[in-house]
Design a protein around this motif. Structure first.
Motif, PDB file in Angstrom:
ATOM      1  N   GLN A 374      37.988  36.499 -10.469  1.00  0.00           N
ATOM      2  CA  GLN A 374      39.347  36.912 -10.136  1.00  0.00           C
ATOM      3  C   GLN A 374      39.327  38.051  -9.119  1.00  0.00           C
ATOM      4  OE1 GLN A 374      40.987  34.154 -11.381  1.00  0.00           O
ATOM      5  NE2 GLN A 374      42.657  35.578 -11.874  1.00  0.00           N
ATOM      6  N   PHE A 375      38.408  38.993  -9.321  1.00  0.00           N
ATOM      7  CA  PHE A 375      38.271  40.122  -8.397  1.00  0.00           C
ATOM      8  C   PHE A 375      37.852  39.644  -7.005  1.00  0.00           C
ATOM      9  CE2 PHE A 375      35.168  43.020  -6.387  1.00  0.00           C
ATOM     10  CZ  PHE A 375      36.005  44.080  -6.090  1.00  0.00           C
ATOM     11  N   LEU A 376      36.870  38.733  -6.948  1.00  0.00           N
ATOM     12  CA  LEU A 376      36.382  38.222  -5.662  1.00  0.00           C
ATOM     13  C   LEU A 376      37.462  37.438  -4.932  1.00  0.00           C
ATOM     14  CD1 LEU A 376      32.779  37.036  -6.690  1.00  0.00           C
ATOM     15  CD2 LEU A 376      33.368  39.001  -5.253  1.00  0.00           C
ATOM     16  N   GLU A 377      38.247  36.656  -5.666  1.00  0.00           N
ATOM     17  CA  GLU A 377      39.314  35.869  -5.042  1.00  0.00           C
ATOM     18  C   GLU A 377      40.404  36.778  -4.476  1.00  0.00           C
ATOM     19  OE1 GLU A 377      39.141  31.609  -7.444  1.00  0.00           O
ATOM     20  OE2 GLU A 377      40.379  33.241  -8.249  1.00  0.00           O
ATOM     21  N   LYS A 378      40.753  37.811  -5.200  1.00  0.00           N
ATOM     22  CA  LYS A 378      41.773  38.757  -4.712  1.00  0.00           C
ATOM     23  C   LYS A 378      41.279  39.486  -3.472  1.00  0.00           C
ATOM     24  CE  LYS A 378      44.119  39.595  -9.125  1.00  0.00           C
ATOM     25  NZ  LYS A 378      44.412  40.573 -10.200  1.00  0.00           N
ATOM     26  N   ARG A 379      39.971  39.850  -3.497  1.00  0.00           N
ATOM     27  CA  ARG A 379      39.402  40.540  -2.336  1.00  0.00           C
ATOM     28  C   ARG A 379      39.393  39.628  -1.114  1.00  0.00           C
ATOM     29  NH1 ARG A 379      33.281  42.815  -2.402  1.00  0.00           N
ATOM     30  NH2 ARG A 379      32.900  40.579  -2.117  1.00  0.00           N
ATOM     31  N   THR A 380      39.089  38.348  -1.315  1.00  0.00           N
ATOM     32  CA  THR A 380      39.075  37.381  -0.219  1.00  0.00           C
ATOM     33  C   THR A 380      40.469  37.207   0.365  1.00  0.00           C
ATOM     34  OG1 THR A 380      37.240  36.165  -1.240  1.00  0.00           O
ATOM     35  CG2 THR A 380      38.528  35.002   0.422  1.00  0.00           C
ATOM     36  N   ILE A 381      41.474  37.104  -0.491  1.00  0.00           N
ATOM     37  CA  ILE A 381      42.863  36.962  -0.039  1.00  0.00           C
ATOM     38  C   ILE A 381      43.298  38.196   0.752  1.00  0.00           C
ATOM     39  CG2 ILE A 381      45.265  36.813  -0.798  1.00  0.00           C
ATOM     40  CD1 ILE A 381      44.263  35.145  -3.180  1.00  0.00           C
ATOM     41  N   THR A 382      42.911  39.368   0.270  1.00  0.00           N
ATOM     42  CA  THR A 382      43.265  40.624   0.958  1.00  0.00           C
ATOM     43  C   THR A 382      42.653  40.666   2.352  1.00  0.00           C
ATOM     44  OG1 THR A 382      43.367  41.802  -1.157  1.00  0.00           O
ATOM     45  CG2 THR A 382      43.146  43.139   0.841  1.00  0.00           C
ATOM     46  N   LYS A 383      41.398  40.247   2.484  1.00  0.00           N
ATOM     47  CA  LYS A 383      40.719  40.248   3.788  1.00  0.00           C
ATOM     48  C   LYS A 383      41.387  39.267   4.745  1.00  0.00           C
ATOM     49  CE  LYS A 383      36.057  41.696   2.422  1.00  0.00           C
ATOM     50  NZ  LYS A 383      34.612  41.290   2.329  1.00  0.00           N
TER      51      LYS A 383
END
Length: 387
Positions: A374-383
């Motif tokens: 979940q953390f990695l997916e949110k970080r990817t979306i933010t980038k």
């Protein structure tokens, strides 16, 4: 078209009957060969380990062959295994014969899933997958408890005979129903291997591994646990497997519907059983009614585990469906190996009543992997938004 999904489920039923049919007769096998229960557990853990180590490579190698021929070859080997095992050969030979079909198990599963999905409606993809995976739950409610029941009445050898009969039925169904399905366009190995560089996919793989290890640290010794911790005889264990399985059929159907709506929530919902069931098993004590209720809930929350794990992994790599499926199968079976091995060690060194706490430990690790994804997916979306 759901017909191909149901045929795939029938083959899956044969595979699961062979792989997990041993669970209900492990105490009898250990007694026959004069070995400890953890050594008898090698019949399950070795099978799973071969799948874990060779599954992805075998699937890549088979990806260019006619899908019908691949499925027929796999089920034929399962048939031969059941026949030879029913003769009660020396333990070393029984172990070798048990391991042979493991090389093609993930190949069959990946192929059956791809046939069901490619021949069906794209919008029903997760539901079609749940139909194929229902072979697991159906085996738990029919062939696995029936084989255990027959073994309790006569000899454990008849359990393998039943496995061979189921494989023969699946073989005939595949041969007569599924048309020739040659691969029109084979994907390059490189394009499929590329998913191994995706952090989200790798974390999803780890979740699969820990989830299955959690369940099988206790489930692999289902009969042993109920024998020793709950004072149930072989016949009663077969009844419990039946309860476990019939609830599992309902669970797989429900999971298929739920996965179409939200994959992550569905995975978390069923994974919660790895935390709940150990507590209930502990507090149910010698109360038979409470134990039966706990086993029913256990069957509901456990049964869709392979479906949930595969769907969760594939959702992070839809561009390499068959390879992702094979990796899901391999790491799931690596989880079976870890859970069975460590669970056997706990039983021998501490006692069978401690194995459910191992389920809770691995379950916590699986939840940690979901949080990390979940953390990695949110970080990817933010980038992506920043770009």
């Amino acid at each position: 078209m759901k017909k191909y999904a149901y045929i795939g489920a029938l083959g899956f039923l044969a595979i699961i009957t062979t792989e997990f049919g041993i669970i209900g007769i492990l105490p009898q096998v250990a007694e026959h060969y004069h070995i400890s229960i953890d050594k008898a557990g090698y019949l399950l853990s070795a099978f799973a380990l071969v799948i874990a180590l060779t599954g992805p490579f075998m699937t890549l190698l088979a990806s260019g062959f006619d899908r019908k021929k691949v499925m027929l070859t796999a089920i034929t080997i399962f048939l031969v295994t059941g026949l030879v095992s029913s003769l009660a050969p020396p333990f070393w030979l029984l172990l070798i014969v048990r391991v042979l079909p493991a090389f093609l198990q993930p190949v069959y599963i990946a192929t059956a899933l791809s046939v069901a999905i490619l021949q069906g409606n794209k919008k029903q993809e997760n539901e079609l997958m749940s139909i194929v995976f229902s072979g697991v739950a159906i085996a738990m409610v029919t062939t696995v408890p029936f084989a255990t029941y027959i073994a309790s009445l006569s000899s454990w050898k008849y359990s393998f005979t039943i496995q061979a009969i189921v494989s023969l039925i699946a073989l005939c169904a595949i041969y007569m129903t599924i048309p020739s399905l040659p691969v029109k366009e084979k994907k390059s190995f490189g394009s499929q291997l590329k998913i191994l560089t995706k952090p989200i996919f790798l974390v999803s793989t780890a979740m699969n591994f820990f989830m299955i290890a959690a369940w099988f640290s206790t489930y692999s010794y289902f009969a042993e646990y109920l024998n020793k911790a709950k004072a149930m005889d072989g016949t009663m264990v077969s009844y419990m497997l039946f309860v476990f399985g019939i609830i599992g059929v309902i669970a797989n159907w429900a999971a298929g519907k739920m996965l179409n709506r939200n994959i992550t929530f569905t995975t978390i919902f069923f994974l919660s059983g790895t935390l709940i069931i150990p507590l209930l098993l502990n507090f149910s004590g010698g109360n038979t009614f409470a134990t039966i209720c706990t086993i029913a809930l256990w069957g509901f929350l456990y049964s869709p585990s392979f479906l949930n794990a595969s769907t969760y992994m594939i959702s992070s790599a839809p561009e390499a469906l068959e390879f992702a499926n094979s990796l899901a199968t391999s790491f799931g079976n690596l989880g079976v190996t870890l859970g069975t091995t460590v669970g056997g060690w706990i039983i021998v060194s501490k006692g069978v009543e401690f194995s459910p706490w191992l389920t809770m430990l691995f379950g916590c690790l699986a939840f940690l992997m979901i949080a990390l994804r979940q953390f990695l997916e949110k970080r990817t979306i933010t980038k992506q938004q920043e770009c």
